[in-house]
Design a protein around this motif. Structure first.
Motif, short mmCIF file in Angstrom:
data_model
loop_
_atom_site.label_atom_id
_atom_site.label_comp_id
_atom_site.label_asym_id
_atom_site.label_seq_id
_atom_site.Cartn_x
_atom_site.Cartn_y
_atom_site.Cartn_z
N ASP A 1 36.06 44.41 41.15
CA ASP A 1 37.31 43.73 41.48
C ASP A 1 38.44 44.75 41.65
O ASP A 1 39.27 44.64 42.56
N SER B 1 38.17 46.44 45.09
CA SER B 1 38.65 45.57 46.18
C SER B 1 40.17 45.50 46.20
O SER B 1 40.80 45.57 47.26
N ARG C 1 39.28 32.41 43.86
CA ARG C 1 39.50 33.86 43.89
C ARG C 1 39.75 34.26 45.34
O ARG C 1 39.34 33.58 46.27
N ASP D 1 38.94 36.61 48.36
CA ASP D 1 38.00 37.57 48.94
C ASP D 1 38.68 38.25 50.11
O ASP D 1 39.16 37.57 51.04
N ASP E 1 38.95 40.43 53.49
CA ASP E 1 38.18 40.72 54.70
C ASP E 1 38.82 41.93 55.38
O ASP E 1 39.79 41.80 56.12
#
Length: 351
Positions: free
Chosen positions: A122, A125, A223, A225, A227
């Protein structure tokens, strides 16, 4: 007389034996010591780049932007003995912590390891997102269902892994916008959603419920995500946790920038990161400062929330500490360091 002497000798031997035995007894404490340091601009022990960019031009620069770690010894099933704990307590470099500080009751070593691994993923990211935001590089954000409350209306209609693409016919971009659109109605009113499930679109209608604070909810945990328009791979082996986020973000920025951020200087630091660039506090700062100093770092970047911890390190006074609230602050500090204008760097002040 002889009998008295023998009794005294035997008693003394027993006391010494008991004392030695007591020192070897396992105790429910952890020893925190300075851990490894990894330069995010460099390579690992196998010659692989710590940060690799695929799909966009990247650069290599001199200098260091190092993440630093804490090494923990002890824990359930591998407790340290009293002698080891006492030795660490007397050491200016180490710290002794209650076992539950890292291993909450009821959680196994495997549970903690899995949680730390997820936190690292996490953190990486978020670091990519923060770096791209700082560099004005666009990326997409998709709200994904992480869990569904079996007692609330979404149960049976939404599933973990569903990507929410529309709310009431309007596209949504991220968790914050999705939650805002759902809560923008009276509890009990329906909400129309379009989700992507296993690659196929699906329309669902859910009657909302009332949350504890009186807003409309459907009963899901979401959550974000991300891209990203190209691939960024961060490889740090078995290191876990979220505390390297700030240094990952800076390392990624350095790889994506034609001009290096450090000007050849060696920087280390610790702090979590959010996609908007906010830097958060972490534990183990005292030991991490020692790791940074040991590896030759000139400056140590630390989250403002962790400033108080920097005054209790064995490296206090041996390395320049710079406090950081957000990624902007780190970028500005690096510009000052490159330019040799370090008098006004933001520093931690003791309360």
């Amino acid at each position: 007389m002889f009998r008295r002497v023998m009794t005294l000798l035997v008693s003394s031997a027993l006391l010494v034996g008991l004392a030695v035995g007591g020192l070897l007894l396992p105790v429910p404490y952890l020893v925190a010591s300075p851990g490894l340091s990894l330069n995010t601009l460099g390579e690992d022990d196998e010659g692989e780049r710590i940060i690799q960019v695929d799909g966009r031009k990247s650069y290599e620069h001199k200098g260091g932007l190092s993440m630093v770690t804490v090494q923990y010894v002890g824990g359930p099933g591998a407790r340290v003995d009293l002698f080891t704990a006492l030795s660490a307590w007397l050491s200016p470099r180490d710290a002794v912590l209650p076992e539950e500080a890292i291993f909450p009751p009821g959680q196994s070593m495997d549970d903690i390891s899995e949680e730390q691994s997820l936190q690292m993923d996490d953190s990486q990211s978020k670091a990519i997102a923060a770096a791209l935001t700082q560099l004005d590089i666009d990326y997409g954000v998709q709200p994904v269902v992480a869990d569904v409350d079996p007692e609330l209306p979404a149960h049976g209609k939404l599933k973990a892994g569903d990507v929410i693409t529309e709310v009431d016919g309007a596209q949504v971009d991220g968790v914050k916008q999705t939650v805002g659109k759902v809560s923008d109605r009276e509890p009990g009113d329906p909400v129309e959603m379009t989700v992507e499930r296993k690659g196929a679109p699906k329309d669902v209608r859910i009657d909302t419920a009332e949350s504890d604070d009186g807003t409309a909810v459907v009963g899901v945990m979401l959550r974000d995500d991300m891209d990203f328009p190209f691939e960024v791979d961060v490889s740090v082996g078995n290191v876990g946790g979220p505390s390297a986020g700030m240094m990952f973000a800076l390392g990624i920025m350095d790889h994506l920038s034609s001009e290096g951020l450090t000007g050849g200087h060696a920087i280390a630091g610790t702090g979590t990161i959010e996609p908007d660039g906010k830097v958060g506090g972490v534990s183990g700062v005292e030991q991490k400062m020692v790791s940074a100093q040991r590896e030759g770092a000139e400056y140590f970047f630390v989250a403002s929330e962790s400033c108080d911890l920097t005054f209790d390190s064995a490296a206090t006074g041996e390395i320049e500490v710079v406090k950081i609230d957000k990624l902007d602050d780190a970028v500005d500090a690096l510009a000052d360091i490159r330019g040799g204008d370090t008098d006004d760097l933001p520093r931690c002040t003791q309360k």
